[in-house]
Design a protein around this motif. Structure first.
Motif, short mmCIF file in Angstrom:
data_model
loop_
_atom_site.label_atom_id
_atom_site.label_comp_id
_atom_site.label_asym_id
_atom_site.label_seq_id
_atom_site.Cartn_x
_atom_site.Cartn_y
_atom_site.Cartn_z
N PRO A 22 42.07 -0.40 -21.78
CA PRO A 22 40.66 -0.56 -21.41
C PRO A 22 39.89 0.74 -21.55
N ALA A 23 38.66 0.67 -22.10
CA ALA A 23 37.87 1.87 -22.39
C ALA A 23 37.20 2.46 -21.17
N GLY A 24 37.36 1.84 -19.99
CA GLY A 24 36.69 2.37 -18.81
C GLY A 24 37.33 3.63 -18.25
N PHE A 25 38.47 4.03 -18.78
CA PHE A 25 39.20 5.17 -18.23
C PHE A 25 39.55 6.09 -19.38
N GLY A 51 23.96 -4.42 -26.13
CA GLY A 51 25.30 -4.70 -26.66
C GLY A 51 25.65 -3.79 -27.82
N TYR A 52 24.67 -3.49 -28.68
CA TYR A 52 24.89 -2.59 -29.82
C TYR A 52 25.08 -1.14 -29.36
N LEU A 53 24.48 -0.78 -28.22
CA LEU A 53 24.53 0.61 -27.75
C LEU A 53 25.78 0.94 -26.94
N LYS A 54 26.63 -0.03 -26.71
CA LYS A 54 27.88 0.24 -25.97
C LYS A 54 28.80 1.12 -26.81
N HIS A 55 29.61 1.94 -26.12
CA HIS A 55 30.48 2.90 -26.82
C HIS A 55 31.51 2.21 -27.70
N THR A 56 31.88 0.97 -27.32
CA THR A 56 32.90 0.26 -28.09
C THR A 56 32.35 -0.34 -29.38
N HIS A 57 31.03 -0.40 -29.53
CA HIS A 57 30.40 -0.90 -30.75
C HIS A 57 30.22 0.27 -31.73
N PRO A 58 30.45 0.05 -33.04
CA PRO A 58 30.31 1.15 -34.01
C PRO A 58 28.95 1.83 -33.97
N ALA A 93 28.78 3.93 -30.82
CA ALA A 93 29.67 5.08 -30.92
C ALA A 93 29.06 6.18 -31.78
N ILE A 94 28.46 5.79 -32.91
CA ILE A 94 27.83 6.78 -33.80
C ILE A 94 26.65 7.45 -33.11
N LEU A 95 25.80 6.64 -32.46
CA LEU A 95 24.65 7.20 -31.73
C LEU A 95 25.10 8.13 -30.61
N TYR A 96 26.17 7.76 -29.93
CA TYR A 96 26.72 8.57 -28.85
C TYR A 96 27.13 9.95 -29.36
N ILE A 97 27.84 9.98 -30.48
CA ILE A 97 28.27 11.25 -31.07
C ILE A 97 27.08 12.07 -31.53
N ALA A 126 35.04 12.74 -25.66
CA ALA A 126 34.23 11.66 -25.09
C ALA A 126 34.56 10.31 -25.72
N MET A 127 34.97 10.31 -26.99
CA MET A 127 35.28 9.05 -27.67
C MET A 127 36.74 8.64 -27.48
N ALA A 128 37.51 9.43 -26.73
CA ALA A 128 38.92 9.10 -26.50
C ALA A 128 39.11 7.70 -25.91
N PRO A 129 38.27 7.23 -24.95
CA PRO A 129 38.46 5.87 -24.41
C PRO A 129 38.39 4.79 -25.49
N VAL A 130 37.46 4.96 -26.45
CA VAL A 130 37.33 3.98 -27.52
C VAL A 130 38.57 3.98 -28.40
#
Length: 426
Positions: A390-393, A300-307, A310-314, A377-381
């Motif tokens: 919705p962040a899926g697109f 749940g913490y690793l989802k792109h919508t979670h801060p 999102a930071i880990l993703y970047i 890549a963070m545009a959906p968020v």
């Protein structure tokens, strides 16, 4: 672009390549709708209907639908490639193989395939285990039916892993007999097949009121801007000028012309995003076996919508951009080739100074390219936070689609150029 396709269909050999690619992709998409062996068909239909509006994940990018023969797609091969690239740095034997030229790279590719087989079996077992405990609103449901045995699960896992091997073979066929990268075609087909459902999901979340209509128009404009931005970054390059000195060849003085070395803004391309998504969703694969509450919380913490996610993703996008670039570009080799051909970068001394200059340029470009790709890549968020979309697109989808589409056009243009080149024949 349409003119390129029209001209390509006029050439018999290129037309055959296009139809071959379409045929392989049609077979692949057909396999994405074949349920895995032992699956209860009623449960599988319910599973597919519940997954149509799901968030875009690495499974949706590289795989072919949950519970199907090609469910894993090229995912295990991509993961195996990441593992092998990491091991190449850590193991001297593999590093030596990489320096042996084409033969060494072929050996590493063979090892990568074997690693992909092992990962496919592991992923397939995790996927099958997850399907036996699929969570619905009515509780955990066994997608294989209550009468399923261990033999049923084993056959399902092996058939799913075998489907992955078949997808790997088809992607290699696309690379060898088609045009462009076969794996990119597979991912491209997955994204295009999911776009209609994502688009309908977007429309369903917009009510027929002025504020939502304005929001929909803004979203459409932003999507167009993201596509244009992605194309700009994809085609962007830094050209390093090279001046070649004149030399005597027999009795004739040749050389003296000016040229340049093109360096892309982001050499890693979309692979940095795919690598980052794969690594972030690794706990989800592990949790398929364990079904642990702690791992579920971490996911749940690793989802792109979670801060945190999102930071880990970047951070991972930046890390994999620099990591991939270190393999793709060898400044020492480039400097040596320039020196051997009697060339020099204006204002830069040959040898180590040239190598340092190229390395410095690549390093700066990597920072710029990684920042742009992370933003896309963070545009959906951003859509979900600002426009409540919705962040899926969003950005990753559009980035990969535009990148692969541009690569397809460039490949067709190069094939047409080879066909129409007359040169010394005139």
């Amino acid at each position: 672009m349409f003119k390129v396709f029209a001209n390509a269909f006029k050439v018999k050999d290129i037309r055959k390549k296009i139809f071959y690619v379409l045929m392989i992709l049609a077979i692949y998409r057909l396999g994405c709708h074949i349920p895995v062996a032992g699956m209860d068909l009623a449960n599988w239909e319910a599973l597919n209907s519940s997954m149509r509006n799901g968030q875009l994940t690495i499974q949706a990018l590289v795989g072919g639908g949950r519970g199907t023969l090609f469910a894993l797609g090229v995912g295990p091969y991509i993961t195996a490639s990441i593992v092998m690239q990491l091991l190449t740095v850590a193991i001297p034997k593999l590093e030596q193989m990489q320096k042996e030229g084409q033969d060494g790279r072929e050996k590493i590719n063979n090892i990568t395939r074997y690693v992909a087989v092992g990962l496919a079996l592991l992923n397939a077992a995790s996927e099958v285990f997850g399907l036996t405990h699929h969570q619905t609103i009515y509780g955990a449901v066994n997608m294989f039916g209550e009468t399923a045995t261990f033999f049923t699960y084993a056959v399902a896992a092996v058939s799913m892993a075998s489907g992955t091997m078949l997808v790997m073979w088809m992607s290699e066929l696309l690379t060898e007999r088609g045009f462009g990268n076969g794996g990119s075609f597979i991912i491209f087909a997955n994204i295009l097949s999911g776009l209609p459902a994502q688009f309908m999901n977007l429309l369903m979340n917009l009510a027929p009121i002025p504020s939502d209509i304005i929001k929909g128009i803004l979203t459409f404009v932003v999507f167009l801007a993201v596509i244009a931005f992605a194309i700009l970054i994809q085609d962007g390059e830094r050209r390093i000028p090279v001046q070649y000195s004149k030399k005597m060849v027999g009795r004739q003085l040749t050389g003296g012309q000016a040229s340049f070395i093109p360096l892309k803004v982001n050499i890693a391309g979309v692979m940095s995003i795919i690598f980052a998504m794969t690594l972030l969703q690794l706990p989800e694969i592990i949790n398929g076996f364990l079904n642990n509450e702690t791992l579920t919380t971490i996911i749940g913490y690793l989802k792109h919508t979670h801060p945190v996610g999102a930071i880990l993703y970047i951070v991972l996008i930046f890390a994999f951009t620099f990591f991939y670039t270190s393999f793709a570009v060898n400044p020492n080799e480039m400097a040596e080739n320039i020196k051997k051909n009697g060339g020099a970068i204006p204002g830069i001394r040959p040898g180590k100074a040239t190598s340092d200059y190229i390395e410095r340029t690549v390093y700066r470009l990597s920072w710029i390219g990684a920042a742009f790709y992370a933003l896309i890549a963070m545009a959906p968020v951003l859509f979900e936070v600002i426009l409540k979309v919705p962040a899926g697109f969003g950005g990753t989808t559009l980035l990969i689609v535009s990148s692969v589409a541009l690569e397809i056009v460039k490949q067709l243009e190069s094939l047409l150029l080879m066909r129409h080149y007359k040169g010394f024949l005139e």
